[in-house]
Design an enzyme around this catalytic site. Structure first.
Site, PDB file in Angstrom:
ATOM      1  N   CYS A  66       0.837  -0.987  -0.333  1.00 61.39           N
ATOM      2  CA  CYS A  66       0.022   0.157  -0.325  1.00 61.39           C
ATOM      3  C   CYS A  66       0.833   1.705   0.022  1.00 61.39           C
ATOM      4  O   CYS A  66       1.669   1.450  -0.622  1.00 61.39           O
ATOM      5  CB  CYS A  66      -0.826  -0.254   1.690  1.00 61.39           C
ATOM      6  SG  CYS A  66      -2.358   1.153   0.708  1.00 61.39           S
ATOM      7  N   ASP A  97      -3.352   1.298   9.940  1.00 58.87           N
ATOM      8  CA  ASP A  97      -4.292   2.482  10.278  1.00 58.87           C
ATOM      9  C   ASP A  97      -4.541   2.451  12.087  1.00 58.87           C
ATOM     10  O   ASP A  97      -5.478   3.181  11.733  1.00 58.87           O
ATOM     11  CB  ASP A  97      -5.244   1.762   9.571  1.00 58.87           C
ATOM     12  CG  ASP A  97      -5.297   2.428   8.256  1.00 58.87           C
ATOM     13  OD1 ASP A  97      -4.895   3.120   7.123  1.00 58.87           O
ATOM     14  OD2 ASP A  97      -4.189   1.306   7.264  1.00 58.87           O
TER      15      ASP A  97
HETATM   16  O1  LIG Z   1      -0.309   7.304   8.036  1.00 60.50           O
HETATM   17  P1  LIG Z   1       0.370   6.895   7.072  1.00 60.50           P
HETATM   18  O2  LIG Z   1       1.328   5.854   7.524  1.00 60.50           O
HETATM   19  O3  LIG Z   1       0.468   7.812   5.596  1.00 60.50           O
HETATM   20  O4  LIG Z   1      -1.024   5.270   6.242  1.00 60.50           O
HETATM   21  C1  LIG Z   1      -1.146   4.514   7.307  1.00 60.50           C
HETATM   22  C2  LIG Z   1      -2.317   3.417   6.447  1.00 60.50           C
HETATM   23  O5  LIG Z   1      -3.481   4.615   5.649  1.00 60.50           O
HETATM   24  C3  LIG Z   1      -3.820   3.774   4.974  1.00 60.50           C
HETATM   25  O6  LIG Z   1      -4.939   3.653   4.330  1.00 60.50           O
HETATM   26  P2  LIG Z   1      -5.877   3.804   3.222  1.00 60.50           P
HETATM   27  O7  LIG Z   1      -4.945   3.662   2.136  1.00 60.50           O
HETATM   28  O8  LIG Z   1      -6.570   5.378   3.593  1.00 60.50           O
HETATM   29  O9  LIG Z   1      -6.549   2.829   2.684  1.00 60.50           O
HETATM   30  C4  LIG Z   1      -2.963   2.242   4.459  1.00 60.50           C
HETATM   31  O10 LIG Z   1      -3.534   0.878   5.210  1.00 60.50           O
HETATM   32  C5  LIG Z   1      -1.327   2.602   5.092  1.00 60.50           C
HETATM   33  O11 LIG Z   1      -0.663   1.456   5.352  1.00 60.50           O
END
Ligand SMILES: O=P(O)(O)OC[C@H]1O[C@H](OP(=O)(O)O)[C@H](O)[C@@H]1O
EC number: 5.3.1.29
Length: 326
Positions: free
Chosen positions: A133, A202
């Site tokens: 991701c 998350d």
């Molecule tokens: O806070 P940071 O490290 O940037 O992101 C943390 C997590 O948030 C994202 O979720 P989504 O894309 O919003 O569903 C991903 O799962 C990623 O690992």
């Protein structure tokens, strides 16, 4: 929608929509946007009394909270701002809310920078990281390693269904990091070329379980089997206080069209798009048990997952109220 949230400013409404549609995404970025939205709500408030002001702010917090369920950074941000405001008059409360939101945003940025330095210590010159991701916390570890003069390479998982691996690849390319992009199904094969699995989170539960983008748990199990350490980069706003009292973390189920277009559905069902015999499941996240995680890297140092509960108690005490009940 506006009737359900009386007095909520259009900026809050727009921010909430952007979070729900994932135009604003990533747990830390969502938290930052939520704090900003509360500041704008306060600034533009037309409340005649302190009680009316507080009611509007609580409604704004509820609107933001109800966008996505899994990243705890969102309620943690709302709680931080709401719990910290103070004042006897509307203008004092306005000022206090704006100050508190700004404080939160500055802390968030600094925490990510510190976390990056902690995480970079785990990366040696020449190491290869496999990512899943797009996580700004995970990338801050790579950035700090590069700043320290280390050469780092990356194997980037595409991350179906939304292909957020492309965002990671773009960022790494901008930093001059050599990137090998692979489809998710190829991850196990390429683990032999990786020195670390590096992912974000998350939410982190009190038992050290890591809730992150769907596919993380399978990657971690494979990494353990291949002997590749799994490093989770997560600022302390990712720690989920409710899990200290046994609550589980809600996993967001997303729209099926992210997986299957209407034309693809019709193709499978023989032209009957409403065929109820075909069910598509699209969970956004999964839970990686602590035994598959080697280290949780935070701005307060790195922790074995089993000991994260100590840090949670220190930071949150017994706080488990909803943000607007603060
Ligand atoms: O806070 P940071 O490290 O940037 O992101 C943390 C997590 O948030 C994202 O979720 P989504 O894309 O919003 O569903 C991903 O799962 C990623 O690992």
């Amino acid at each position: 929608m506006a009737d359900d949230y009386p007095g909520v400013d259009t900026f809050v409404e727009d921010t909430a929509e952007d979070i729900a549609k994932m135009e604003i995404r990533g747990a830390a970025t969502i938290a930052d946007a939520a704090a900003e939205a509360l500041a704008v709500q306060a600034d533009r408030s037309d409340a005649a009394t302190p009680a009316a002001f507080r009611a509007q702010l609580r409604a704004a917090a509820r609107r933001l909270y109800e966008t996505r369920p899994t990243a705890v950074s969102l309620p943690n941000a709302l709680r931080y701002v709401l719990q910290g405001i103070d004042g006897e008059t509307v203008s004092e409360l306005q000022e206090s809310t704006i100050t508190r939101a700004e404080e939160f945003q500055v802390d968030l940025e600094q925490a990510q920078e510190r976390l990056g330095e902690v995480g970079a210590n785990r990366l040696r010159d020449g190491d290869v990281v496999m990512t899943h991701c797009h996580s700004t916390d995970a990338l801050s570890c790579v950035e700090a390693a590069l700043d320290a003069g280390k050469h780092v390479e990356a194997i980037v998982k595409e991350t179906r269904p939304r292909k957020q691996g492309h965002i990671t690849a773009r960022q790494l390319q901008e930093w001059g990091v050599p990137v090998t992009l692979v489809v998710d199904n190829a991850a196990r094969r390429y683990l032999d070329d990786a020195d670390h699995v590096l992912v974000g989170a998350d939410s982190i539960a009190a038992d050290g379980s890591v809730i992150n983008k769907i596919g993380t748990s399978g990657l971690a199990v494979n990494a353990r089997e291949r002997g590749v350490p799994v490093m989770v980069a997560a600022q302390t706003i990712k720690l989920h206080p409710d899990t200290m009292t046994g609550h589980t973390v809600a996993i967001e189920m997303r729209d099926e069209t992210e997986v299957l277009s209407e034309a693809e559905r019709a193709d499978i069902t023989g032209g009957n798009p409403a065929d109820e015999g075909l069910v598509v499941e699209n969970p956004g996240f999964d839970v990686t048990p602590p035994r598959y995680v080697d280290a949780i890297v935070t701005e307060r140092g790195q922790f074995p997952p089993e000991s994260i509960v100590t840090l949670m108690r220190e930071l949150f005490g017994d706080t488990t109220a909803e943000p607007w009940e603060a």
